[in-house]
Design a protein around this motif. Sequence first.
Motif, PDB file in Angstrom:
ATOM      1  N   TYR A 185       0.810  -1.216   0.000  1.00 53.56           N
ATOM      2  CA  TYR A 185       0.000   0.000   0.000  1.00 53.56           C
ATOM      3  C   TYR A 185       0.850   1.277   0.000  1.00 53.56           C
ATOM      4  O   TYR A 185       0.319   2.360  -0.279  1.00 53.56           O
ATOM      5  N   THR A 186       2.110   1.157   0.302  1.00 48.08           N
ATOM      6  CA  THR A 186       2.956   2.357   0.359  1.00 48.08           C
ATOM      7  C   THR A 186       3.997   2.406  -0.753  1.00 48.08           C
ATOM      8  O   THR A 186       4.257   3.462  -1.325  1.00 48.08           O
ATOM      9  N   GLY A 461     -12.201  18.828  -7.117  1.00 49.03           N
ATOM     10  CA  GLY A 461     -13.533  18.647  -6.564  1.00 49.03           C
ATOM     11  C   GLY A 461     -13.974  17.204  -6.447  1.00 49.03           C
ATOM     12  O   GLY A 461     -15.045  16.927  -5.905  1.00 49.03           O
ATOM     13  N   LEU A 462     -13.144  16.279  -6.946  1.00 52.01           N
ATOM     14  CA  LEU A 462     -13.495  14.870  -6.910  1.00 52.01           C
ATOM     15  C   LEU A 462     -12.656  14.130  -5.870  1.00 52.01           C
ATOM     16  O   LEU A 462     -11.480  14.445  -5.685  1.00 52.01           O
ATOM     17  N   THR A 463     -13.262  13.163  -5.223  1.00 50.23           N
ATOM     18  CA  THR A 463     -12.541  12.241  -4.356  1.00 50.23           C
ATOM     19  C   THR A 463     -12.500  10.908  -5.087  1.00 50.23           C
ATOM     20  O   THR A 463     -13.507  10.194  -5.157  1.00 50.23           O
ATOM     21  N   LEU A 464     -11.359  10.588  -5.652  1.00 53.22           N
ATOM     22  CA  LEU A 464     -11.230   9.413  -6.502  1.00 53.22           C
ATOM     23  C   LEU A 464     -10.819   8.195  -5.685  1.00 53.22           C
ATOM     24  O   LEU A 464      -9.872   8.269  -4.896  1.00 53.22           O
ATOM     25  N   PRO A 465     -11.496   7.072  -5.842  1.00 45.40           N
ATOM     26  CA  PRO A 465     -11.117   5.859  -5.103  1.00 45.40           C
ATOM     27  C   PRO A 465      -9.755   5.349  -5.556  1.00 45.40           C
ATOM     28  O   PRO A 465      -9.410   5.464  -6.731  1.00 45.40           O
ATOM     29  N   LEU A 468      -5.692   8.181  -3.319  1.00 47.27           N
ATOM     30  CA  LEU A 468      -5.630   9.066  -2.161  1.00 47.27           C
ATOM     31  C   LEU A 468      -4.557  10.128  -2.330  1.00 47.27           C
ATOM     32  O   LEU A 468      -4.731  11.288  -1.944  1.00 47.27           O
ATOM     33  N   TYR A 469      -3.424   9.700  -2.907  1.00 48.97           N
ATOM     34  CA  TYR A 469      -2.327  10.652  -3.107  1.00 48.97           C
ATOM     35  C   TYR A 469      -2.748  11.763  -4.055  1.00 48.97           C
ATOM     36  O   TYR A 469      -2.457  12.939  -3.829  1.00 48.97           O
ATOM     37  N   ASN A 471      -5.809  12.799  -4.684  1.00 47.41           N
ATOM     38  CA  ASN A 471      -6.807  13.647  -4.027  1.00 47.41           C
ATOM     39  C   ASN A 471      -6.134  14.696  -3.148  1.00 47.41           C
ATOM     40  O   ASN A 471      -6.514  15.872  -3.162  1.00 47.41           O
ATOM     41  N   GLU A 472      -5.127  14.250  -2.391  1.00 46.13           N
ATOM     42  CA  GLU A 472      -4.415  15.182  -1.520  1.00 46.13           C
ATOM     43  C   GLU A 472      -3.621  16.194  -2.328  1.00 46.13           C
ATOM     44  O   GLU A 472      -3.600  17.393  -2.002  1.00 46.13           O
ATOM     45  N   ALA A 473      -2.961  15.738  -3.396  1.00 45.06           N
ATOM     46  CA  ALA A 473      -2.170  16.642  -4.232  1.00 45.06           C
ATOM     47  C   ALA A 473      -3.048  17.716  -4.870  1.00 45.06           C
ATOM     48  O   ALA A 473      -2.662  18.902  -4.939  1.00 45.06           O
ATOM     49  N   ASN A 474      -4.228  17.343  -5.323  1.00 41.42           N
ATOM     50  CA  ASN A 474      -5.128  18.325  -5.943  1.00 41.42           C
ATOM     51  C   ASN A 474      -5.668  19.314  -4.914  1.00 41.42           C
ATOM     52  O   ASN A 474      -5.824  20.512  -5.213  1.00 41.42           O
ATOM     53  N   ARG A 475      -5.958  18.836  -3.715  1.00 44.22           N
ATOM     54  CA  ARG A 475      -6.409  19.762  -2.660  1.00 44.22           C
ATOM     55  C   ARG A 475      -5.309  20.776  -2.328  1.00 44.22           C
ATOM     56  O   ARG A 475      -5.583  21.975  -2.146  1.00 44.22           O
ATOM     57  N   GLU A 476      -4.075  20.297  -2.246  1.00 43.42           N
ATOM     58  CA  GLU A 476      -2.963  21.206  -1.949  1.00 43.42           C
ATOM     59  C   GLU A 476      -2.751  22.210  -3.077  1.00 43.42           C
ATOM     60  O   GLU A 476      -2.441  23.385  -2.818  1.00 43.42           O
ATOM     61  N   ASN A 477      -2.911  21.773  -4.314  1.00 45.17           N
ATOM     62  CA  ASN A 477      -2.762  22.708  -5.433  1.00 45.17           C
ATOM     63  C   ASN A 477      -3.856  23.776  -5.413  1.00 45.17           C
ATOM     64  O   ASN A 477      -3.617  24.927  -5.779  1.00 45.17           O
ATOM     65  N   MET A 478      -5.049  23.385  -4.979  1.00 45.28           N
ATOM     66  CA  MET A 478      -6.122  24.361  -4.867  1.00 45.28           C
ATOM     67  C   MET A 478      -5.752  25.433  -3.847  1.00 45.28           C
ATOM     68  O   MET A 478      -6.006  26.631  -4.060  1.00 45.28           O
ATOM     69  N   GLN A 479      -5.139  25.019  -2.745  1.00 44.81           N
ATOM     70  CA  GLN A 479      -4.702  25.980  -1.732  1.00 44.81           C
ATOM     71  C   GLN A 479      -3.594  26.889  -2.284  1.00 44.81           C
ATOM     72  O   GLN A 479      -3.568  28.077  -1.979  1.00 44.81           O
ATOM     73  N   ARG A 480      -2.715  26.314  -3.105  1.00 43.25           N
ATOM     74  CA  ARG A 480      -1.635  27.126  -3.701  1.00 43.25           C
ATOM     75  C   ARG A 480      -2.216  28.188  -4.639  1.00 43.25           C
ATOM     76  O   ARG A 480      -1.745  29.324  -4.662  1.00 43.25           O
TER      77      ARG A 480
END
Length: 631
Positions: A185-186, A461-465, A468-469, A471-480
Amino acid sequence: MLEKTYRPDIDGLRTIAVLGVILFHAFPNSPFSGGYIGVDIFFVISGFLITSILLREQQTNTFSILRFYQRRVLRIFPALCLVLLSVLVVGFYLLLPSEYAALGKHVASGALFSANFAYWYEAGYFDTSSEFKPLLHLWSLGVEEQFYIVWPLLLAMTHHRPKLFRLMLCCTGLTSFSASVYLTYTHPAAAFFAPFSRYWELMAGGALAYWIRNGSLGVAHLKSPLAILGAFLCLAPMLILAKDALFPGWVAALPVFGAALLIASGPSAWFNRVVLSSFLFRSIGLISYPLYLWHWPLLAYLHITQDGKPSTEKVAMAIVATFMLSIATYFLLEKPLRSKSHSGAGKKMGGLVFVMVIACALGINVYHRDGMAFRLMKISPELTGKKPDIQAEWRTGRCFLEESSTFSPECLEAKKGKAETVFLWGDSHAASLYPGLRSLQEKADMRISQYTTSGCEPYPGLTLPNQLYCNEANRENMQRVRSLQPTLVILHSRWLNKLAPQGLAQALDMIKQASPHSKILVIGASPTWNDELPRILFRRYRSEGDKPSDYLPDNDASKVRYQDEQLRKIVISKGGIFASSVQVLCRQEGCLTRVYKPQPMISSMDSGHLTPEAAKYLVAHLKNLIVNEPI
């Protein structure tokens, strides 16, 4: 006491294992999409048989480490030497220099039983597709032989002390299994190729041999039901697991336990006696090792010569050829060399080691001579140009991340007065645009911020099954974007996700809300070639005898054009700007195969990612959409 007689049912179990692997490799979209677990069954069988021999010899004080490895050489080397040398000869005529150089390295690592480390090191986004690696399957031989470096020594130290043996087995086995589950998983490549994440599978067979020898299983009255359960645990994962399932992990325990149950049930259990010991299963099992060795090189070369999409008929012919070669290898090479009627086992071992050293030396020579580039010295530079350093050009590991890690500070350039800020967001295809933006920067007052991640299309805007990586990367880019308020946000990817229209529409809304004054430029996908572009050019040169045209139709440009129209409507409706890559890179007669300025270079080194020069070509044609000032 452990039976010393031949176990025909174990050869039958080998048949299940090897046919699962072959069917998966030949028809990955067939019901046998999980056939790769056949390798795990092989590990259990190997651990059981080798440990049985070691225990018998150690308990009778007849064990010799030299004789142990002599048996391994006589068992493993004959067919392996033949396959390694054959693959090298065929590759000389079929492969490009870069491919042949890689094959040389793989031949050497196969001869040294370290192929698993070689492929582990190569694993990543830039890695060649597995279908084009003729010796990829040798990773399992590497794991197995590395295990047998340490296992005989551990047995020698603990077999006469049952409590110590059980402690050793529990500690090493549980540690190996835990590592396998965690790494799956890692760090999936490590979980798959690393020896320590696979040792527990071989040790399961070894533990079974120990307990059978000491008569402590107590399953005689349940042998037939247990054998049927074991068969189910071996066959069900082959039919249920997806070809891209996370593996090995805990799921590998199913075939491992299943194989152990079948072996523990003994040759008299109904399934073992009627099915596994049947003439057909026993016969295929006898040639399972050469079958395993031959099938993948034949299928790989078939993919290489058939644009990666061989017909079902040709795949079937390759399987027939696999069986013919395997039968010949077994009866003409393996059986004579392993026959006890032949004297001079030491000489045979020496001869086989010598041939293996020759194969290794040839592989190293091919690798260090750049894949015997003299074969194509006249045409290779003309066809492809100088091979770019893609990892440096894309800033891999710094501003293009392949696994969970941290972006480098250099990904956001320092503020330069009133310079416009261009925010590059997307997957590897977005990363491939960076050399083009960098070239444009030399003529325009702009600063580039690159935050691109492997396999991650820009859908904040999507949470993709199973992503996870991303999803987190896109959220961080939105903050940037919210923090930087860039002048321009560039979104680019292959747009392959079936949720692309929804994801892109949401991304545009979220960016507009977070940074109202930012322009948003969405760049459509570049064409994907039917095979790796260098190989397409090489084949056309071989068949036509002249340099191929600068534009070729061997791609999916028509599909991309249709996709472009769907995405264009969404982007324009959301107030963004859409640019079509295929409109720049393709004409009616086909798509661009090479660019000539600023220096000659092929447009793609694989099947779709733009080379730095092609990226400069594309960005130059889109410059008026990227910068406001005239250039």
